[in-house]
Design an enzyme around this catalytic site. Structure first.
Site, PDB file in Angstrom:
ATOM      1  N   LYS A  31       0.833  -1.201   0.000  1.00  0.00           N
ATOM      2  CA  LYS A  31       0.000   0.000   0.000  1.00  0.00           C
ATOM      3  C   LYS A  31       0.864   1.246   0.000  1.00  0.00           C
ATOM      4  O   LYS A  31       0.618   2.184  -0.761  1.00  0.00           O
ATOM      5  CB  LYS A  31      -0.911   0.029   1.230  1.00  0.00           C
ATOM      6  CG  LYS A  31      -2.119  -0.878   1.123  1.00  0.00           C
ATOM      7  CD  LYS A  31      -2.819  -1.030   2.471  1.00  0.00           C
ATOM      8  CE  LYS A  31      -3.837  -2.149   2.407  1.00  0.00           C
ATOM      9  NZ  LYS A  31      -4.251  -2.638   3.715  1.00  0.00           N
ATOM     10  N   GLN A  65      -5.271  -1.418   9.515  1.00  0.00           N
ATOM     11  CA  GLN A  65      -5.182  -2.777   8.983  1.00  0.00           C
ATOM     12  C   GLN A  65      -5.844  -3.773   9.936  1.00  0.00           C
ATOM     13  O   GLN A  65      -5.601  -3.761  11.141  1.00  0.00           O
ATOM     14  CB  GLN A  65      -3.702  -3.140   8.765  1.00  0.00           C
ATOM     15  CG  GLN A  65      -3.448  -4.487   8.134  1.00  0.00           C
ATOM     16  CD  GLN A  65      -3.873  -4.563   6.672  1.00  0.00           C
ATOM     17  OE1 GLN A  65      -3.905  -3.560   5.965  1.00  0.00           O
ATOM     18  NE2 GLN A  65      -4.215  -5.754   6.224  1.00  0.00           N
ATOM     19  N   ASP A  99     -11.598   2.632   3.680  1.00  0.00           N
ATOM     20  CA  ASP A  99     -11.998   1.225   3.670  1.00  0.00           C
ATOM     21  C   ASP A  99     -13.516   1.074   3.499  1.00  0.00           C
ATOM     22  O   ASP A  99     -13.999  -0.008   3.162  1.00  0.00           O
ATOM     23  CB  ASP A  99     -11.650   0.568   5.022  1.00  0.00           C
ATOM     24  CG  ASP A  99     -10.377  -0.260   4.964  1.00  0.00           C
ATOM     25  OD1 ASP A  99     -10.058  -0.801   3.892  1.00  0.00           O
ATOM     26  OD2 ASP A  99      -9.725  -0.382   6.025  1.00  0.00           O
TER      27      ASP A  99
HETATM   28  N1  GUN Z   1      -7.040  -6.772   5.980  1.00  0.00           N
HETATM   29  C1  GUN Z   1      -7.211  -7.500   4.843  1.00  0.00           C
HETATM   30  N2  GUN Z   1      -7.831  -6.768   3.895  1.00  0.00           N
HETATM   31  C2  GUN Z   1      -8.077  -5.573   4.448  1.00  0.00           C
HETATM   32  C3  GUN Z   1      -8.696  -4.382   3.962  1.00  0.00           C
HETATM   33  O1  GUN Z   1      -9.168  -4.278   2.809  1.00  0.00           O
HETATM   34  N3  GUN Z   1      -8.728  -3.340   4.818  1.00  0.00           N
HETATM   35  C4  GUN Z   1      -8.228  -3.423   6.076  1.00  0.00           C
HETATM   36  N4  GUN Z   1      -8.330  -2.346   6.851  1.00  0.00           N
HETATM   37  N5  GUN Z   1      -7.660  -4.502   6.567  1.00  0.00           N
HETATM   38  C5  GUN Z   1      -7.580  -5.564   5.748  1.00  0.00           C
END
Ligand code: GUN
Length: 297
Positions: free
Chosen positions: A55, A99, A122
């Site tokens: 990311k 996350q 998100d």
């Molecule tokens: N963990 C796995 N996929 C995601 C996601 O799309 N967003 C977040 N915040 N955590 C994750």
């Protein structure tokens, strides 16, 4: 019947990242705004570390500011909430992602609820869930289902209206938002799950199949209506008979590709779309926060 067309999510995601980078360049040049994305990682989960690294890298490649916060596995809820409040108040930060999963001493819902909904890239805050559910144009939409929708719109050349769709899986992260997005596209949508009575029969009715259950190769080719379009959200690591592991989806690709008209592969299908959509959401959030019209991306 000829084998299915392979929907190349990796290539589509690369194109989307280029369009996002173009939008970022225009925001800087025309408005002096550089979108910023903050990612918070609590603990040492190896898969999460990989996601967070990717990311950060892709955020910078798109010309945006990246803020990364790594917090100890033993971090208290209070400390994490204080970080979220700090990021809510920071004008350089347009998007916030905490996350998941979080360590067990932390209440995930309380943390998601603390994020400013307009920075919630998100799309997990109840306000954004409600906005999506009611069709409000200011919703921030969860990245993986948004990525599936963009692939489908591209495949069908725009309209999905009137198609029968089935979403296999009812998670908050994929299944439920996917249901809402497809409904908004005027599909007739079924949501199937572990208690669905006749899953093969339900899947066999659908023009569009979204598999998001987290069970390796569960959806079989002979379940599908001939010509169905299959979007496989699964990412499962399984042991190979000869040793080692490989990634497979929730769809049995070998049998499905002989029946479907189009299918996303794993890897290289939905996976790369998630981060590309996160970058897109960050630009969307930055535009809304600054009263700037949202660019086409
Ligand atoms: N963990 C796995 N996929 C995601 C996601 O799309 N967003 C977040 N915040 N955590 C994750």
């Amino acid at each position: 019947m000829a084998d299915a067309q392979i929907i190349d999510g990796k290539a589509f995601a690369a194109g989307l990242r280029e369009r996002v980078a173009g939008a970022v360049a225009a925001l800087k040049a025309d408005h002096g705004v550089t979108p910023g994305l903050a990612v918070v990682l609590v603990g040492e989960d190896p898969a999460s570390q990989v996601y967070v690294r990717n990311k950060g890298k892709q955020t910078l490649e798109a010309g945006m500011q990246s803020f990364e916060f790594k917090m100890d596995e033993t971090t208290s809820q209070e400390t994490l909430l204080a970080k979220v409040h700090e990021l809510n108040a920071d004008p350089r930060v347009n998007g916030i992602l905490v996350q998941l999963p979080l360590p067990k001493q932390i209440d995930e819902q309380a943390v998601l609820a603390a994020i400013d909904p307009d920075k919630d890239v998100d799309g997990f805050h109840v306000v954004n869930v409600g906005r999506l559910n009611t069709g409000s144009s200011d919703a921030l939409v969860p990245c993986t289902p948004l990525g599936c929708l963009l692939l489908l719109r591209d495949h069908f050349g725009g309209s999905l209206s009137g198609k029968k769709a089935i979403v296999v899986g009812r998670s908050n992260i994929v299944g439920k938002p996917m249901f809402n997005l497809l409904l908004q596209e005027s599909c007739t949508v079924t949501v199937a799950h572990s208690r669905t009575a006749d899953l093969p029969g339900e899947v066999g009715q659908a023009d569009i199949v979204i598999a998001a259950v987290g069970r390796p190769e569960m959806v079989k080719g002979d379940w599908l209506k001939p010509g169905a379009v299959v979007i496989d959200v699964g990412i499962n690591r399984i042991d190979k008979p000869e040793g080692g592991t490989r990634l497979v989806g929730d769809v049995d690709f070998a049998s499905a590709k002989a029946v479907a008209s189009a299918i996303t592969p794993v890897p290289g299908g939905v996976g790369p779309m998630t981060i590309a959509c996160l970058l897109r959401n960050t630009v969307t959030a930055a535009c809304r926060q600054n009263g700037i019209a949202e660019p086409d991306m």
